[in-house]
Design a protein around this motif. Sequence first.
Motif, PDB file in Angstrom:
ATOM      1  N   ASP A   1     -27.564   6.778 -20.980  1.00 38.50           N
ATOM      2  CA  ASP A   1     -27.030   8.122 -20.868  1.00 38.50           C
ATOM      3  C   ASP A   1     -27.972   8.970 -20.018  1.00 38.50           C
ATOM      4  N   SER A   2     -27.754  10.274 -20.004  1.00 39.99           N
ATOM      5  CA  SER A   2     -28.546  11.148 -19.137  1.00 39.99           C
ATOM      6  C   SER A   2     -30.022  11.198 -19.525  1.00 39.99           C
ATOM      7  N   ASP A   3     -30.379  10.724 -20.716  1.00 39.72           N
ATOM      8  CA  ASP A   3     -31.779  10.704 -21.146  1.00 39.72           C
ATOM      9  C   ASP A   3     -32.522   9.445 -20.705  1.00 39.72           C
ATOM     10  N   PHE A   4     -31.848   8.492 -20.080  1.00 41.41           N
ATOM     11  CA  PHE A   4     -32.455   7.215 -19.733  1.00 41.41           C
ATOM     12  C   PHE A   4     -33.423   7.350 -18.567  1.00 41.41           C
ATOM     13  N   GLU A   5     -34.682   6.992 -18.791  1.00 37.01           N
ATOM     14  CA  GLU A   5     -35.734   6.921 -17.767  1.00 37.01           C
ATOM     15  C   GLU A   5     -35.604   7.961 -16.659  1.00 37.01           C
ATOM     16  N   GLY A   6     -35.641   9.213 -17.051  1.00 39.56           N
ATOM     17  CA  GLY A   6     -35.576  10.270 -16.035  1.00 39.56           C
ATOM     18  C   GLY A   6     -34.225  10.353 -15.361  1.00 39.56           C
ATOM     19  N   ASN A   7     -33.203   9.837 -16.023  1.00 40.53           N
ATOM     20  CA  ASN A   7     -31.829   9.895 -15.522  1.00 40.53           C
ATOM     21  C   ASN A   7     -31.692   9.249 -14.143  1.00 40.53           C
TER      22      ASN A   7
ATOM     23  N   SER B   1     -18.823 -13.803 -11.265  1.00 39.55           N
ATOM     24  CA  SER B   1     -17.811 -14.175 -10.271  1.00 39.55           C
ATOM     25  C   SER B   1     -16.494 -13.462 -10.558  1.00 39.55           C
ATOM     26  N   ALA B   2     -15.643 -13.430  -9.563  1.00 43.32           N
ATOM     27  CA  ALA B   2     -14.355 -12.756  -9.663  1.00 43.32           C
ATOM     28  C   ALA B   2     -13.373 -13.637 -10.436  1.00 43.32           C
ATOM     29  N   LYS B   3     -13.422 -13.523 -11.748  1.00 47.08           N
ATOM     30  CA  LYS B   3     -12.517 -14.234 -12.655  1.00 47.08           C
ATOM     31  C   LYS B   3     -12.687 -13.623 -14.040  1.00 47.08           C
ATOM     32  N   GLU B   4     -12.011 -14.174 -15.030  1.00 45.46           N
ATOM     33  CA  GLU B   4     -12.135 -13.651 -16.391  1.00 45.46           C
ATOM     34  C   GLU B   4     -13.409 -14.181 -17.049  1.00 45.46           C
ATOM     35  N   HIS B   5     -14.087 -13.298 -17.784  1.00 47.94           N
ATOM     36  CA  HIS B   5     -15.319 -13.640 -18.503  1.00 47.94           C
ATOM     37  C   HIS B   5     -15.281 -13.021 -19.895  1.00 47.94           C
ATOM     38  N   LEU B   6     -16.068 -13.607 -20.787  1.00 44.18           N
ATOM     39  CA  LEU B   6     -16.365 -12.984 -22.073  1.00 44.18           C
ATOM     40  C   LEU B   6     -17.642 -12.187 -21.858  1.00 44.18           C
ATOM     41  N   PHE B   7     -17.602 -10.884 -22.162  1.00 41.04           N
ATOM     42  CA  PHE B   7     -18.749 -10.009 -21.989  1.00 41.04           C
ATOM     43  C   PHE B   7     -19.239  -9.502 -23.338  1.00 41.04           C
ATOM     44  N   GLN B   8     -20.507  -9.110 -23.366  1.00 41.46           N
ATOM     45  CA  GLN B   8     -21.087  -8.451 -24.527  1.00 41.46           C
ATOM     46  C   GLN B   8     -21.847  -7.222 -24.033  1.00 41.46           C
ATOM     47  N   VAL B   9     -21.637  -6.099 -24.721  1.00 42.04           N
ATOM     48  CA  VAL B   9     -22.377  -4.881 -24.385  1.00 42.04           C
ATOM     49  C   VAL B   9     -23.805  -5.070 -24.890  1.00 42.04           C
ATOM     50  N   VAL B  10     -24.774  -4.979 -23.990  1.00 38.80           N
ATOM     51  CA  VAL B  10     -26.173  -5.198 -24.373  1.00 38.80           C
ATOM     52  C   VAL B  10     -27.007  -3.920 -24.331  1.00 38.80           C
ATOM     53  N   ASP B  11     -26.495  -2.882 -23.676  1.00 39.43           N
ATOM     54  CA  ASP B  11     -27.220  -1.627 -23.634  1.00 39.43           C
ATOM     55  C   ASP B  11     -26.269  -0.529 -23.188  1.00 39.43           C
TER      56      ASP B  11
ATOM     57  N   ILE C   1     -23.248   4.697 -19.160  1.00 39.99           N
ATOM     58  CA  ILE C   1     -23.056   3.397 -18.523  1.00 39.99           C
ATOM     59  C   ILE C   1     -23.289   2.323 -19.571  1.00 39.99           C
ATOM     60  N   ALA C   2     -22.320   1.431 -19.712  1.00 42.27           N
ATOM     61  CA  ALA C   2     -22.465   0.283 -20.608  1.00 42.27           C
ATOM     62  C   ALA C   2     -22.881  -0.920 -19.769  1.00 42.27           C
ATOM     63  N   LYS C   3     -24.021  -1.520 -20.123  1.00 37.95           N
ATOM     64  CA  LYS C   3     -24.444  -2.748 -19.449  1.00 37.95           C
ATOM     65  C   LYS C   3     -23.789  -3.906 -20.192  1.00 37.95           C
TER      66      LYS C   3
ATOM     67  N   ASP D   1     -19.470   7.050 -30.905  1.00 35.23           N
ATOM     68  CA  ASP D   1     -20.911   6.831 -31.067  1.00 35.23           C
ATOM     69  C   ASP D   1     -21.258   5.619 -30.212  1.00 35.23           C
ATOM     70  N   VAL D   2     -21.824   5.853 -29.033  1.00 31.79           N
ATOM     71  CA  VAL D   2     -22.080   4.776 -28.086  1.00 31.79           C
ATOM     72  C   VAL D   2     -23.057   3.737 -28.635  1.00 31.79           C
ATOM     73  N   THR D   3     -23.868   4.099 -29.620  1.00 32.77           N
ATOM     74  CA  THR D   3     -24.785   3.117 -30.201  1.00 32.77           C
ATOM     75  C   THR D   3     -24.023   2.024 -30.941  1.00 32.77           C
ATOM     76  N   ASN D   4     -22.785   2.304 -31.350  1.00 29.93           N
ATOM     77  CA  ASN D   4     -21.958   1.283 -32.009  1.00 29.93           C
ATOM     78  C   ASN D   4     -21.441   0.234 -31.028  1.00 29.93           C
ATOM     79  N   TRP D   5     -21.548   0.496 -29.738  1.00 27.38           N
ATOM     80  CA  TRP D   5     -21.028  -0.435 -28.738  1.00 27.38           C
ATOM     81  C   TRP D   5     -21.916  -1.658 -28.565  1.00 27.38           C
ATOM     82  N   ILE D   6     -23.199  -1.531 -28.856  1.00 20.72           N
ATOM     83  CA  ILE D   6     -24.143  -2.627 -28.639  1.00 20.72           C
ATOM     84  C   ILE D   6     -23.719  -3.842 -29.464  1.00 20.72           C
ATOM     85  N   GLY D   7     -23.617  -4.981 -28.794  1.00 21.49           N
ATOM     86  CA  GLY D   7     -23.225  -6.226 -29.461  1.00 21.49           C
ATOM     87  C   GLY D   7     -21.740  -6.503 -29.460  1.00 21.49           C
ATOM     88  N   LYS D   8     -20.921  -5.519 -29.089  1.00 22.89           N
ATOM     89  CA  LYS D   8     -19.468  -5.724 -29.057  1.00 22.89           C
ATOM     90  C   LYS D   8     -19.109  -6.616 -27.878  1.00 22.89           C
TER      91      LYS D   8
END
Length: 159
Positions: free
Chosen positions: A35-41, A22-32, A51-53, A100-107
């Motif tokens: 990049d260009s190698d993802f499932e045939g891009n 919803s349109a308000k403040e949330h606590l988010f966590q990067v879960v994935d 893209i950070a999910k 290093d985008v792999t360090n973003w997971i869990g942040k």
Amino acid sequence: MKPRKISVPNTEPEQATFDIPSAKEHLFQVVDVFDSDFEGNKFNLDNDTVIAKCEVVGGVEEGRSLLQRLNLNPEWKGFFATRLFLKSIGEEYKGEFEIDVTNWIGKQFYATVVHNKSKDGSKVYANIKEYNFDKIIEQVHIPKATTVASTEIAWDDDK
């Protein structure tokens, strides 16, 4: 796989819809991170774009997600958005640093969501309007998976 018999309604299937935060403040966590190698891009990303999910943490909207597209080229005019994201997750964002985008997971980070419509008005997307840097989150370092050779495992034979 063994064949199985199933029974479903005799109706046309419908496309799945996903609830957006919803349109308000949330606590988010990067879960994935994609990049260009993802499932045939399938996101049509170039070598500088990722893209950070990000999923909502806690509350009734837990698990709802948004995709945050970020460019890793500091010469790109929108790189300021990447720097804001890096700051929000406790990564380096000033001076000379390595990304290093792999360090973003869990942040985790706090951000306010805004809803925007697609150009044709048929879809509504959740986007980050602004980050809340005043709410400090102690980021937990999630170690990368490592493989240990079986010869390095100490077994307790006394049991």
